[in-house]
Scaffold this motif. Sequence first.
Motif, PDB file in Angstrom:
ATOM      1  N   THR A   1       3.537  -6.669  -5.520  1.00 32.24           N
ATOM      2  CA  THR A   1       3.691  -5.224  -5.391  1.00 32.24           C
ATOM      3  C   THR A   1       2.523  -4.628  -4.591  1.00 32.24           C
ATOM      4  OG1 THR A   1       2.467  -4.741  -7.412  1.00 32.24           O
ATOM      5  CG2 THR A   1       4.846  -5.107  -7.639  1.00 32.24           C
ATOM      6  N   PRO A   2       2.728  -3.461  -3.990  1.00 33.94           N
ATOM      7  CA  PRO A   2       1.620  -2.784  -3.302  1.00 33.94           C
ATOM      8  C   PRO A   2       0.445  -2.506  -4.245  1.00 33.94           C
ATOM      9  CG  PRO A   2       3.700  -1.785  -2.664  1.00 33.94           C
ATOM     10  CD  PRO A   2       4.000  -2.765  -3.767  1.00 33.94           C
ATOM     11  N   ARG A   3       0.770  -2.240  -5.497  1.00 33.91           N
ATOM     12  CA  ARG A   3      -0.292  -1.993  -6.481  1.00 33.91           C
ATOM     13  C   ARG A   3      -1.162  -3.242  -6.663  1.00 33.91           C
ATOM     14  NH1 ARG A   3       0.352   2.194 -10.475  1.00 33.91           N
ATOM     15  NH2 ARG A   3      -1.738   2.455 -11.237  1.00 33.91           N
ATOM     16  N   THR A   4      -0.571  -4.427  -6.646  1.00 41.80           N
ATOM     17  CA  THR A   4      -1.331  -5.675  -6.742  1.00 41.80           C
ATOM     18  C   THR A   4      -2.271  -5.805  -5.550  1.00 41.80           C
ATOM     19  OG1 THR A   4       0.456  -6.743  -7.961  1.00 41.80           O
ATOM     20  CG2 THR A   4      -1.139  -8.192  -6.899  1.00 41.80           C
ATOM     21  N   ILE A   5      -1.801  -5.404  -4.389  1.00 43.48           N
ATOM     22  CA  ILE A   5      -2.641  -5.443  -3.180  1.00 43.48           C
ATOM     23  C   ILE A   5      -3.835  -4.511  -3.367  1.00 43.48           C
ATOM     24  CG2 ILE A   5      -2.724  -4.960  -0.696  1.00 43.48           C
ATOM     25  CD1 ILE A   5      -1.059  -7.445  -1.415  1.00 43.48           C
ATOM     26  N   GLN A   6      -3.585  -3.298  -3.856  1.00 46.16           N
ATOM     27  CA  GLN A   6      -4.668  -2.329  -4.075  1.00 46.16           C
ATOM     28  C   GLN A   6      -5.672  -2.856  -5.089  1.00 46.16           C
ATOM     29  OE1 GLN A   6      -2.308   1.047  -5.203  1.00 46.16           O
ATOM     30  NE2 GLN A   6      -1.909   1.653  -3.073  1.00 46.16           N
ATOM     31  N   TYR A   7      -5.194  -3.447  -6.179  1.00 44.49           N
ATOM     32  CA  TYR A   7      -6.090  -4.027  -7.185  1.00 44.49           C
ATOM     33  C   TYR A   7      -6.913  -5.172  -6.587  1.00 44.49           C
ATOM     34  CZ  TYR A   7      -4.002  -1.452 -11.096  1.00 44.49           C
ATOM     35  OH  TYR A   7      -3.584  -0.480 -11.950  1.00 44.49           O
ATOM     36  N   THR A   8      -6.291  -5.975  -5.754  1.00 45.46           N
ATOM     37  CA  THR A   8      -6.988  -7.105  -5.139  1.00 45.46           C
ATOM     38  C   THR A   8      -8.132  -6.605  -4.260  1.00 45.46           C
ATOM     39  OG1 THR A   8      -4.968  -8.422  -5.162  1.00 45.46           O
ATOM     40  CG2 THR A   8      -6.699  -9.117  -3.638  1.00 45.46           C
ATOM     41  N   VAL A   9      -7.861  -5.600  -3.453  1.00 43.63           N
ATOM     42  CA  VAL A   9      -8.891  -5.041  -2.572  1.00 43.63           C
ATOM     43  C   VAL A   9     -10.009  -4.411  -3.401  1.00 43.63           C
ATOM     44  CG1 VAL A   9      -9.341  -3.286  -0.814  1.00 43.63           C
ATOM     45  CG2 VAL A   9      -7.293  -4.711  -0.662  1.00 43.63           C
ATOM     46  N   ARG A  10      -9.620  -3.659  -4.422  1.00 41.55           N
ATOM     47  CA  ARG A  10     -10.615  -3.007  -5.283  1.00 41.55           C
ATOM     48  C   ARG A  10     -11.467  -4.043  -6.005  1.00 41.55           C
ATOM     49  NH1 ARG A  10     -10.400  -0.951 -10.719  1.00 41.55           N
ATOM     50  NH2 ARG A  10     -12.000   0.622 -10.982  1.00 41.55           N
ATOM     51  N   ARG A  11     -10.841  -5.077  -6.533  1.00 41.21           N
ATOM     52  CA  ARG A  11     -11.579  -6.112  -7.258  1.00 41.21           C
ATOM     53  C   ARG A  11     -12.561  -6.822  -6.337  1.00 41.21           C
ATOM     54  NH1 ARG A  11      -7.873  -9.832 -10.441  1.00 41.21           N
ATOM     55  NH2 ARG A  11      -7.342 -10.536  -8.365  1.00 41.21           N
TER      56      ARG A  11
END
Length: 191
Positions: free
Chosen positions: A35-45
Amino acid sequence: MAGRRRLSDLERLEIVRETRKGVSAQVLGKRFGVTPRTIQYTVRREKLRKRDSGIRTAQIGTTVTPEELRDFEALLGRHGITSRSDGMRRLIQAANGVFQPDEHLADELKGFRAALNRVGNNVTQIAKRMNEANNKGMRPSFGPSSLGQMRSLAGFVLDFADQVDLLTRRRTDGISILINEAMKELVDGEE
């Protein structure tokens, strides 16, 4: 989209790289099956990981007198801190609001500084006019009592400047005490 899927370390790095290039989370989500949210979490992490792993990306500098540097290094030595950089880093981390500006004091000092400048300018103008009159051979129309008043005014300006300086030094000393306590707590807390 596929169900929950775990990204590999290489995929995470590629996601971060692609995000820096401007590729959207939606496009990357479709490409990697998340999901796009997983991408955002990955970048943030990844950003947090870099910060937490000690990768330093900003630098600060300050100019001090030789005496201030000597005192700072002595303080670091007493607390077993081996480098100035480490000492500054620990100080910043341990500050916990110590460096919050004192708005009331800052406003008072601005007012004092403005008043002092006005009085100083007036005294300067009086002295300038007296010198001009003296250079033209004219004797000013005031006597010794007027000169005494001007000397008193000059004394007042100097006393006022000393009071502002004392007020500033007291505030600085108070901050120094808080900083010393914060550093002591930081050093005592490490085992």
